[in-house]
Enzyme design. Structure first.
Site, mmCIF file in Angstrom:
data_model
loop_
_atom_site.group_PDB
_atom_site.id
_atom_site.type_symbol
_atom_site.label_atom_id
_atom_site.label_comp_id
_atom_site.label_asym_id
_atom_site.label_seq_id
_atom_site.Cartn_x
_atom_site.Cartn_y
_atom_site.Cartn_z
ATOM 1 N N TYR A 201 0.878 -1.172 0.000
ATOM 2 C CA TYR A 201 0.000 0.000 0.000
ATOM 3 C C TYR A 201 0.915 1.222 0.000
ATOM 4 O O TYR A 201 2.051 1.170 -0.446
ATOM 5 C CB TYR A 201 -0.910 -0.081 1.237
ATOM 6 C CG TYR A 201 -2.105 0.838 1.229
ATOM 7 C CD1 TYR A 201 -2.876 1.025 0.082
ATOM 8 C CD2 TYR A 201 -2.490 1.507 2.397
ATOM 9 C CE1 TYR A 201 -3.982 1.859 0.098
ATOM 10 C CE2 TYR A 201 -3.590 2.335 2.411
ATOM 11 C CZ TYR A 201 -4.341 2.514 1.269
ATOM 12 O OH TYR A 201 -5.432 3.337 1.293
ATOM 13 N N ARG A 254 -6.095 10.249 -10.955
ATOM 14 C CA ARG A 254 -5.512 10.965 -9.814
ATOM 15 C C ARG A 254 -4.981 9.939 -8.819
ATOM 16 O O ARG A 254 -5.544 9.736 -7.749
ATOM 17 C CB ARG A 254 -6.578 11.854 -9.157
ATOM 18 C CG ARG A 254 -6.026 12.871 -8.160
ATOM 19 C CD ARG A 254 -7.098 13.355 -7.218
ATOM 20 N NE ARG A 254 -7.657 12.286 -6.413
ATOM 21 C CZ ARG A 254 -7.106 11.810 -5.286
ATOM 22 N NH1 ARG A 254 -5.963 12.291 -4.850
ATOM 23 N NH2 ARG A 254 -7.702 10.838 -4.605
ATOM 24 N N LYS A 272 -5.472 -2.430 -2.884
ATOM 25 C CA LYS A 272 -6.621 -2.259 -1.988
ATOM 26 C C LYS A 272 -7.304 -3.594 -1.705
ATOM 27 O O LYS A 272 -7.681 -3.897 -0.561
ATOM 28 C CB LYS A 272 -7.633 -1.297 -2.619
ATOM 29 C CG LYS A 272 -7.190 0.154 -2.679
ATOM 30 C CD LYS A 272 -7.511 0.883 -1.394
ATOM 31 C CE LYS A 272 -7.190 2.370 -1.518
ATOM 32 N NZ LYS A 272 -7.505 3.120 -0.306
ATOM 33 N N GLU A 344 -11.981 4.512 -6.772
ATOM 34 C CA GLU A 344 -10.650 4.788 -6.238
ATOM 35 C C GLU A 344 -9.867 5.703 -7.172
ATOM 36 O O GLU A 344 -9.708 5.417 -8.364
ATOM 37 C CB GLU A 344 -9.894 3.468 -6.051
ATOM 38 C CG GLU A 344 -8.689 3.574 -5.176
ATOM 39 C CD GLU A 344 -9.028 3.876 -3.726
ATOM 40 O OE1 GLU A 344 -8.287 4.658 -3.105
ATOM 41 O OE2 GLU A 344 -10.013 3.328 -3.212
ATOM 42 N N ASP A 345 -9.386 6.815 -6.627
ATOM 43 C CA ASP A 345 -8.464 7.716 -7.331
ATOM 44 C C ASP A 345 -9.014 8.249 -8.645
ATOM 45 O O ASP A 345 -8.310 8.341 -9.649
ATOM 46 C CB ASP A 345 -7.112 7.032 -7.549
ATOM 47 C CG ASP A 345 -6.333 6.902 -6.240
ATOM 48 O OD1 ASP A 345 -6.753 7.516 -5.251
ATOM 49 O OD2 ASP A 345 -5.313 6.196 -6.208
ATOM 50 N N ASP A 367 -13.457 5.706 -1.455
ATOM 51 C CA ASP A 367 -12.521 5.676 -0.341
ATOM 52 C C ASP A 367 -11.822 7.018 -0.149
ATOM 53 O O ASP A 367 -11.522 7.412 0.971
ATOM 54 C CB ASP A 367 -11.488 4.573 -0.566
ATOM 55 C CG ASP A 367 -10.675 4.274 0.682
ATOM 56 O OD1 ASP A 367 -11.260 4.264 1.779
ATOM 57 O OD2 ASP A 367 -9.466 4.056 0.567
ATOM 58 N N ASP A 368 -11.566 7.739 -1.240
ATOM 59 C CA ASP A 368 -10.886 9.029 -1.137
ATOM 60 C C ASP A 368 -11.764 10.064 -0.444
ATOM 61 O O ASP A 368 -11.266 10.921 0.295
ATOM 62 C CB ASP A 368 -10.487 9.529 -2.530
ATOM 63 C CG ASP A 368 -9.613 8.527 -3.253
ATOM 64 O OD1 ASP A 368 -8.552 8.187 -2.715
ATOM 65 O OD2 ASP A 368 -9.999 8.066 -4.342
ATOM 66 N N ASN A 509 -0.382 11.649 0.561
ATOM 67 C CA ASN A 509 0.470 10.515 0.186
ATOM 68 C C ASN A 509 1.018 10.719 -1.219
ATOM 69 O O ASN A 509 0.414 11.420 -2.021
ATOM 70 C CB ASN A 509 -0.346 9.212 0.205
ATOM 71 C CG ASN A 509 -0.644 8.728 1.609
ATOM 72 O OD1 ASN A 509 0.240 8.679 2.444
ATOM 73 N ND2 ASN A 509 -1.887 8.373 1.860
#
Length: 653
Positions: A201, A254, A272, A344-345, A367-368, A509
Site C-alpha cells: 500500500y 488521480r 486495496k 478509487e483515485d 474511499d478518497d 500521500n
C-alpha cells in the site's frame, strides 16, 4: 478439465441415487473414492488428480438437486460454488469461510493435474505438500523431497524480503508470491502487517504504479478500455470467479498525489483488494480489481514505449459518461444488487459526480472521499481525550479542498450535528478550507466548484495558509493538498502560539507529498503537537521520550467497512454507516496508544479492529433497514470474525 469424466459422472449419479434412497450421505461420500470408481480413477491419472474434502450430511432434497444437476451435465466446480453452509453466509463464503471445518460442507471437488496444481495459486502449497498429498495428487518428483510447514515457509520468505534494500523490489517479490501461492501471501500479510503494509500500500504502491509498465509481468484484474464500449458485460463474464462481492475500480486520473497514471493505476485496486482480504477477511476469489482505461493526459506515459494502456488523450464528457454508465449497469446485471463498488483515485470532478449519480441505485463507496473522512474523524474523536472539549468546541482549518478535504469536512460537520442536534449548516461554520487561491470565502462563491460552495463563509479574502492560520486561529490543522512541505515552520509555530496542544494532521500521500514530516511537526512545536500523517514515519524522540506517529491510514476503515456491508447484505451506503465505522475505530484506541503520542491503534490488531468496525457498520445497516441478510445475528462481532477468510493451508485428501 472442469467437470467429471463420463465414467466418474455415471458412478457419482448411481452413488447419489443410492445415498438418497437410504438417506445416507456416507455411502455417497465413500463411493466417490472407492474401488468401484476404478475405471474413472484410471482415466483421471491421465487427465488429472481429484482434490476433495467430505464432511457433514446433505438433506435428501439437496441430494436430489445435486443428482439433477449432474444428470444435466453441470460441472462439480459449479455445484461447489453454489453449495450453502447451514446458518451463516455459506452461499457467499463457500469453502473459504474461516469456520468451514466446523460446519456442514458435504463435499467439494476440483480437478487438476499435479503439475497444474503447483501453478494454481489458490491451491498451491509448495513444499508444504505432505508425502501423502504428493502421492495422492501426482506431485512425486515435481517437488524436492523436503516437506516444510507453512510457518517455516513464512519465516524463509520474510528473511528473503528483508534482504532487499529497495522497497519496490519487496513489492515485486510479494506480487510474485501472490501469483504463486495465495494463502502463503495472505499469511505473510496478516502476521507481518505493520512491516508489509507500506510495501503493498502507500507509499511503495505509488512508485509501483509509476513503473507499472516496466514491472508488468502477469495481468491482475480486468482492464476495460474504450475499445470494449458496448461489450462490457461480455468482458465481465470473462472473469473466472462468479461470486464477486467487492470491486475496486479506478480510471487512473488521480493516483495518490502522483497525478494521471492512466492504465498503470491498476496497482491501486490490486493493492486495496489485497488489504480487503488480509485486513478485512473478504475471500480473495470474491474480490475483483478493475481499471477503466479512457486514455491519459500524461505525456511521459504516452511517449513511453513500455506503457500498457491506450495511447490517446483522456476521453471526457458524454463519451466518458456513457462508458461509466455501461460499466455500472453491467456490474449490477452480472453480480447483482449487493456487490460493493469502490471508486478509487478518480479526479475530483468525476469522483463527486459518480458518487452522487450512483449512490441511490448501487452499493457504492468512494474511499478518497468517504474512507479518508471516516478514518480522520476516528482520529479526531480519539484525540479529544488529549486536547479536551467536544468536536463542536474546536475550529478546523484544511489545506486542500478536493475529494479528501471536503469529504472529511462534511463528515466532521455531520458528527457535530449529530452530537449537538444543531443544523448542519451551523456546524459547517466551524470548518474552514484553503485551496490554491486562498481561504474559501463568500466573495469567491460564484467561481467555486459545487462541492466547495458549502464551505464559503463570511470573511475577508486571505491568500496564504499562514495568513489563514493567523486569522482563523484553528485548534486543528488538516492537510489534504497533495503538495509536500506546505506546513512550514512558520505555520506550525503559529499553530503552537495559541494552542497548548496543536492537533496537526498531514495526510497527503506518498511520503514525498506529506505537508510536513513527524520530526518537523514535533521540533517546530517544541514537542507539544499531536501529530498524525497519511504516510508512515519512524518514531521521533521528543524531550527524551519516543513518540509514535499515528498514521491516518484508510486501511483502518475500508476493509472492515466492506466486511460489514457484505455480512449484512447491505444494498446501499449511508453516511451514518461511516460515522459508525469512525466510532468503532476510535473505541479501539487504548490509553497506552495515547500515551505514546498516537491517536490510532496498532495495526498488529487490525483484524480484531476490522471485526468491530464491520459489526458497527452491519448494526447500522440493520437499523436503517438496508440489510438483506436475515435474521440479524445475535453477536455481530463474533459473526464478523467467523466470516473472515483464513489463509491457513487446507489438507488435501
Amino acid at each position: 478439465m472442469l467437470g467429471l469424466d463420463r465414467a466418474l459422472q455415471s458412478c457419482v449419479c448411481s452413488s447419489i441415487a443410492s445415498a438418497s434412497s437410504s438417506s445416507s450421505a456416507a455411502s455417497f461420500s465413500s463411493c466417490l473414492f472407492s474401488p468401484c470408481c476404478l475405471p474413472a480413477r484410471e482415466q483421471r491419472q491421465r487427465r488429472g488428480s481429484l482434490l476433495c474434502r467430505s464432511s457433514g450430511v446433505r438433506s435428501s432434497e439437496t441430494m436430489e438437486s445435486t443428482l439433477k444437476e449432474i444428470r444435466e451435465g453441470a460441472s462439480v466446480l459449479d455445484m461447489d460454488a453454489r453449495a450453502t453452509v447451514g446458518g451463516g453466509v455459506g452461499d457467499v463464503y463457500g469453502e473459504d469461510r474461516a469456520t468451514e471445518d466446523q460446519l456442514v460442507t458435504p463435499w467439494t471437488v476440483s480437478v487438476a493435474s499435479g503439475y497444474s496444481l503447483l501453478r494454481d495459486p489458490k491451491y498451491n502449497k509448495g513444499l508444504a505438500f505432505s508425502a501423502k498429498e504428493r502421492d495422492a495428487h501426482y506431485l512425486r518428483g515435481l517437488l524436492p523431497p523436503a516437506c516444510l510447514t507453512q510457518e517455516l515457509q513464512e519465516k524463509k520468505l520474510m528473511q528473503n524480503l528483508r534482504q532487499y534494500q529497495v522497497p519496490l523490489q519487496r513489492y515485486m517479490a510479494l506480487m510474485e508470491l501472490q501469483e504463486r501461492n495465495e494463502r502463503l501471501f495472505y499469511k505473510l500479510m496478516i502476521d507481518n502487517v505493520e512491516e508489509l503494509l507500506p510495501i503493498v500500500y502507500t507509499p511503495t504502491v505509488g512508485e509501483a504504479c509509476q513503473k507499472y509498465g516496466t514491472i508488468f509481468r502477469r495481468p491482475q484484474g480486468l482492464y476495460i478500455s474504450l475499445n470494449e464500449k458496448g461489450k462490457i458485460l461480455e468482458v465481465l463474464k470473462n472473469w473466472p470467479e462468479k461470486g464477486i462481492q467487492v470491486i475496486v475500480v479506478t480510471d487512473g486520473e488521480r493516483i495518490l498525489g502522483l497525478g494521471d497514471l492512466g492504465c498503470q493505476g491498476m496497482g491501486i485496486p490490486v493493492g486495496k483488494l489485497s488489504l480487503y482480504t488480509a485486513l478485512g477477511g473478504i475471500r480473495p476469489s470474491a474480490c475483483l480489481p478493475i481499471t477503466i482505461d479512457v486514455g491519459t493526459n500524461n505525456e511521459k506515459l504516452l511517449n513511453d514505449e513500455f506503457y500498457i494502456g491506450l495511447r490517446q488523450r483522456r476521453a471526457t464528457g458524454q463519451e466518458y459518461s456513457e462508458l461509466l454508465h455501461e460499466f455500472m449497469s453491467a456490474v449490477k446485471q452480472n453480480y447483482g444488487e449487493k456487490v460493493l463498488i469502490q471508486f478509487e483515485d478518480f479526479a475530483n470532478h468525476n469522483a463527486f459526480e459518480l458518487l452522487a449519480k450512483y449512490g441511490t441505485t448501487h452499493l457504492v463507496f468512494n474511499d478518497d472521499i468517504q474512507g479518508t473522512a471516516s478514518v480522520v474523524l476516528a482520529g479526531l474523536i480519539a484525540a479529544l481525550k488529549l486536547v479536551g472539549g467536544s468536536l463542536a468546541e474546536h475550529t478546523f482549518l484544511f489545506l486542500g479542498a478536493g475529494e479528501a478535504g471536503t469529504g472529511i469536512a462534511e463528515l466532521i460537520a455531520l458528527e457535530m450535528s449529530r452530537q449537538t442536534k444543531a443544523p448542519l449548516e451551523e456546524c459547517r461554520k466551524r470548518i474552514w478550507l484553503v485551496d490554491s487561491k486562498g481561504l474559501i470565502v463568500n466573495s469567491r462563491k460564484e467561481s467555486l466548484q459545487h462541492f466547495k460552495k458549502p464551505w464559503a463563509h463570511e470573511h475577508e479574502p486571505v491568500k496564504t495558509l499562514l495568513e489563514a492560520v493567523k486569522a482563523i486561529k484553528p485548534t486543528v490543522l488538516i492537510g489534504s493538498s497533495g503538495v509536500g512541505q506546505t506546513f512550514t515552520q512558520e505555520v506550525v509555530e503559529a499553530m503552537s502560539s495559541f494552542n497548548e496542544k496543536p492537533l496537526i494532521l498531514a495526510l497527503s500521500n506518498p511520503t514525498s507529498q506529506s505537508e510536513c514530516n513527524a520530526e518537523q511537526a514535533y521540533k517546530w512545536s517544541q514537542g507539544r503537537a499531536i501529530f498524525a500523517s497519511g504516510s508512515p514515519f519512524d518514531p521521533v524522540e521528543v524531550n527524551g521520550e519516543m513518540r509514535i506517529t499515528g498514521q491516518a491510514n484508510n486501511a483502518y476503515i475500508f476493509p472492515g467497512f466492506g466486511l460489514g456491508l457484505v455480512i449484512s447484505g447491505a444494498i446501499r451506503v449511508h453516511d451514518d454507516m461511516l460515522l459508525a465505522a469512525s466510532e468503532a475505530l476510535a473505541k479501539q484506541v487504548r490509553q497506552e496508544d495515547l500515551d505514546s503520542g498516537t491517536i490510532y491503534p496498532s495495526f498488529s490488531n487490525i483484524r480484531k479492529i476490522s471485526a468491530h468496525i464491520a459489526a458497527n457498520v452491519a448494526a447500522k445497516a440493520y437499523e436503517l433497514g438496508l440489510a438483506t441478510r436475515l435474521p440479524r445475528p445475535a453477536d455481530l462481532v463474533a459473526y464478523a470474525e467467523s466470516c473472515m477468510y483464513s489463509p491457513v493451508y487446507r489438507n488435501f485428501r
